[in-house]
Design an enzyme around this catalytic site. Structure first.
Site, short mmCIF file in Angstrom:
data_model
loop_
_atom_site.label_atom_id
_atom_site.label_comp_id
_atom_site.label_asym_id
_atom_site.label_seq_id
_atom_site.Cartn_x
_atom_site.Cartn_y
_atom_site.Cartn_z
N ASP A 1 0.86 -1.18 0.00
CA ASP A 1 0.00 0.00 0.00
C ASP A 1 0.89 1.23 0.00
O ASP A 1 1.80 1.35 0.84
CB ASP A 1 -0.90 0.02 1.24
CG ASP A 1 -1.99 -1.05 1.17
OD1 ASP A 1 -2.04 -1.77 0.16
OD2 ASP A 1 -2.77 -1.15 2.14
N ASP B 1 -15.38 -3.66 -1.50
CA ASP B 1 -14.95 -3.37 -0.13
C ASP B 1 -16.19 -3.13 0.73
O ASP B 1 -17.01 -2.26 0.41
CB ASP B 1 -14.06 -2.14 -0.10
CG ASP B 1 -12.89 -2.23 -1.07
OD1 ASP B 1 -12.42 -3.36 -1.29
OD2 ASP B 1 -12.48 -1.20 -1.62
N CYS C 1 9.92 -28.62 -30.88
CA CYS C 1 10.58 -29.92 -31.04
C CYS C 1 11.61 -29.93 -32.16
O CYS C 1 12.55 -30.74 -32.15
CB CYS C 1 9.53 -31.00 -31.29
SG CYS C 1 8.46 -30.67 -32.72
#
Length: 362
Positions: free
Chosen positions: A8, A130, A329
């Site tokens: 933060d 939130d 390959c």
């Protein structure tokens, strides 16, 4: 389960808040980019960041700090805080952020989220839900809306959102354990990736999140207070999974002389996004470009039109950081998985393959 160690940012510093209160701040570092590097060294495959000043003021404030965090690591970074417009999203992606987290705008204008997904792709758009007492909070958690967390999450799923960060604000920064019950409800009811945030305090908390079948967990203060050892947590819950998917594949000790080249002494390179495998572009390498890519970890090519070495992003800032290099390959094509900053195509599009010729629905 995916772990998201958190940084933060406030006033350019790495901090943690208690319950989202800006007057309850603890500063952990004045160099957040060093924290990010430490997380990567511990095995983190994704880093979570928040521009706290941006969340409060409604526009990006710590752009330079976020940019430095992104450029300091080779794993993807997601970021939230102060993102209110499509232009804001583009600005944040141009900093090197892979996924943008949008909170307030999702509540106020769901059509904005739809427009963001249409423009940037669902893999780059995350919604932040939130909640305080079950109701969604907005504007840096300073205001509470009348929407429940579940109703918002379901509405976001309906418009194409694939990932939600769910934060129980009462738990955030308190080291009191996450709200597993509510997070599991969101996960079970929506069926999309839910990242639990708030309250992680110990390995048992992570075990509960993992056992509940929840996609991921954000860990912040518990790491800084040394209650959770990130390296140990990654080893336990991510099973050694690597963002480049290279850890489970056999390693090949291949030098340029081992490759099969075309008539011009070049080898084609198919470039993919290492998170979602989106094909971004096709380019070519000569020996110098190949060795420089291995040395620097930044994709470097040979430009056939200019006939010179080409460090992708050197002039545009749209660098490609190497996640893995694999060979096919026949040893005649390289597959590169990269962290793309900004657009891969010179037209400004995310990928060079943005035009459809025809689609068969079978």
């Amino acid at each position: 389960m995916r772990l998201y160690p958190a940084i933060d940012v406030k006033d350019g510093q790495c901090v943690r808040l208690k319950k989202g209160l800006f007057n309850e701040v603890t500063v952990y570092s004045e160099r957040p980019y060093e924290i990010a590097k430490g997380f990567e060294e511990a095995g983190a495959q994704f880093i979570h960041t928040v521009d706290l000043d941006g969340a409060l003021k409604g526009h990006g404030v710590n752009a330079e700090t976020i940019k430095k965090i992104c450029s300091s690591v080779n794993v993807p970074v997601q970021m939230g805080g102060g993102i209110r417009t499509l232009e804001n999203i583009q600005e944040v992606l141009d900093l090197g952020v892979y996924r943008v987290i949008i909170g307030t705008k999702a509540v106020e204008n769901p059509d904005f989220i739809k427009a963001a997904i249409d423009r940037f792709g669902a893999e780059h758009i995350v919604v932040g839900v939130d909640a305080k007492d079950g109701l969604v909070a907005i504007e840096g958690w300073e205001k509470v809306s009348d929407k429940t967390a579940l109703s918002l999450a379901l509405a976001m799923k309906d418009i194409g959102v694939q990932t939600i960060v769910y934060t129980d604000i009462s738990k955030d920064g308190m080291l009191a354990g996450p709200n597993v019950e509510q997070t599991k409800i969101l996960s079970d009811k929506t069926g999309i990736d839910i990242i639990a945030s708030g309250g992680m305090s110990c390995m048992d908390d992570l075990t509960h999140i993992n056992d509940a079948g929840i996609h991921g967990a954000i860990i912040g203060k518990a790491i800084y207070e040394k209650r959770i050892d990130l390296k140990e947590a990654v080893n336990l819950f991510e099973s050694g999974a690597s963002y480049s998917k290279a850890s489970s594949m056999p390693k090949a000790d291949i030098s340029f002389k081992d490759l099969k080249l075309d008539a011009n002494g070049l080898i084609p390179v198919v470039v993919q996004d290492y998170v979602n495998d989106e094909v971004l572009m096709l380019a070519y390498m000569n020996e110098e470009a190949y060795n420089k890519t291995l040395e620097t970890g930044i994709m470097t090519y040979y430009s056939r039109s200019r006939q010179e070495l080409w460090v992708k992003g050197l002039t545009s800032g749209h660098f490609q950081y190497v996640g893995s290099l694999d060979i096919d390959c026949d040893n005649d094509t390289i597959l590169a998985k990269v962290r793309q900053v900004g657009a891969a195509c010179h037209t400004g599009n995310r990928t060079c393959f943005y035009r459809n010729i025809k689609t068969w629905n079978r």
